[in-house]
Enzyme design. Structure first.
Site, short mmCIF file in Angstrom:
data_model
loop_
_atom_site.label_atom_id
_atom_site.label_comp_id
_atom_site.label_asym_id
_atom_site.label_seq_id
_atom_site.Cartn_x
_atom_site.Cartn_y
_atom_site.Cartn_z
N CYS A 113 -10.63 -3.58 23.25
CA CYS A 113 -9.75 -3.29 22.10
C CYS A 113 -9.27 -1.84 22.09
CB CYS A 113 -10.48 -3.61 20.81
SG CYS A 113 -11.14 -5.27 20.81
N HIS A 249 -7.56 -0.08 15.62
CA HIS A 249 -7.70 -1.46 16.12
C HIS A 249 -8.05 -2.35 14.93
CE1 HIS A 249 -9.04 -5.03 17.98
NE2 HIS A 249 -10.33 -4.79 17.78
N ASN A 279 -8.05 -10.76 15.12
CA ASN A 279 -8.36 -9.69 16.07
C ASN A 279 -7.73 -10.04 17.42
OD1 ASN A 279 -9.50 -8.03 18.02
ND2 ASN A 279 -11.57 -8.12 17.18
#
Ligand code: ACO
Length: 322
Positions: A113, A249, A279
């Site tokens: 990420c 993120h 996500n």
């Protein structure tokens, strides 16, 4: 002309929209739990025959359509992903081929990420070194392909997507100083198990799954990101109240809220992609930035802090002036 300028952006997600009630049919959960513990309302999942490379190409095409940029002289393509269609060839080489960029070098960077932010830092470095003039950076992941849909503590979180930016040599750059670091000792808190598998040379069947210690990652992210926001601002000669937009993120809305609590940074100045897209790993920052720009929230001259964090555990960030 050794300064780096982020000049264009685009994004893509698959067509299949997955709402929280889908998980109620698979595991013991509720829409209410998912929304209140993660902020997520929807995410998008690839079909079985749709892969990370397809999303990469679509994100670049979106950027080209909207910004009318010319890709003929792109001299490097960097794709950040932990879910390539297969380990080799790289996604960057697939993009180079499918979008016909014969002059471009191409490789994948691997920082989960945090990967998109690492890509931006790398691109800036190549341009500063004078070796490259036009770099395409793509953050793309299809985490739905490595999701254990029987694990209720993780499966509700993940979506698929891609974001692309063009970083060019310019007289006036817009990418500031950066942070890049890792806590490799925490690797076991978040990893992808097993290996990928090819079947008769056909598209890959992933038999890998994400395994995480959600609570530990949550705590690490809040402490580390809050600390690094201050470090990053200071490195760029700014205070946090001079930052117009913060793009962390998007792992969990509660993580972002906790970071804001910790630093006093206003939630209204955060760009997130967790609520609508889940996500999306490497894609979460460019998707949030893209939508902030498209919606008119981010204006020319705004200072935007990007801070990626995730598996590794690793983090990276920079400040751009849009
Ligand atoms: N539905 C209903 N209940 C659930 C679910 C679910 N989907 N998942 C967990 N629960 C239950 C738990 O079993 C637990 O029940 P118990 O108290 O009876 O044991 C209760 O809810 C609370 O569980 P917690 O783990 O304390 O929930 P928490 O609030 O910590 O949220 C979460 C879990 C969402 C995973 C959170 O910890 C998180 O977001 N962590 C960060 C994860 C992350 O960022 N990962 C990055 C991965 S991607 C990458 O880097 C490539």
């Amino acid at each position: 002309m050794n300064q780096a300028r982020l000049s264009a952006i685009g994004m893509a997600v698959p067509e299949k929209k997955v709402v929280n009630s889908f998980y109620e049919t698979l595991i013991d959960t509720t829409d209410e739990w998912i929304q209140s513990r993660t902020g997520i309302k929807t995410r998008y999942h690839t079909e079985q025959d749709e892969f990370t490379s397809h999303l990469c190409v679509k994100a670049v095409q979106d950027m080209v359509e909207r910004y009318r940029v010319n890709l003929d002289d792109v001299d490097m393509i960097i794709v950040s992903t932990v879910t390539p269609d297969q380990p080799m060839p790289s996604m960057a080489c697939q993009v180079q081929h499918r979008l016909n960029m014969p002059r471009a070098g191409a490789f994948d960077a691997y920082a989960a990420c945090a990967g998109f932010s690492y890509g931006v830092v790398l691109a800036k470095g190549l341009i500063a070194a004078g070796t490259h003039q036009k770099v395409l950076v793509i953050g793309a992941d299809t985490l739905s392909k490595v999701t254990d849909f029987s694990d209720r503590t993780s499966c509700v979180l993940f979506g698929d997507g891609a974001g692309a930016v063009l970083i060019e040599a310019a007289d006036t750059g817009n990418i500031g100083d950066c942070v890049t670091a890792a806590n490799g000792e925490n690797g076991p808190d978040l990893y992808i198990s097993g290996f990928a598998e090819t079947i008769d040379g056909q598209p890959l069947k992933m038999n890998r799954t994400i395994v995480q210690n959600g609570k530990k990652v949550f705590k690490w992210a809040v402490i580390k990101v809050a600390e690094q926001m201050r470090v990053l601002a200071e490195k760029n000669g700014l205070t946090l109240d001079q930052i117009d937009w913060f793009v962390p993120h998007s792992a969990n809305l509660r993580i972002i809220e906790a970071i804001c609590n910790e630093t006093g940074f206003p939630m209204e100045k955060v760009l997130e992609s967790i609520v609508d897209y889940g996500n999306t790993s490497s894609a979460s920052i460019p998707i949030a930035l893209n939508n902030g720009i498209l919606s008119g929230k981010v204006k020319r001259g705004d200072k935007v802090m990007l801070l990626g964090f995730g598996g590794g555990l690793a983090y990276a960030g920079t400040i751009i002036v849009w």
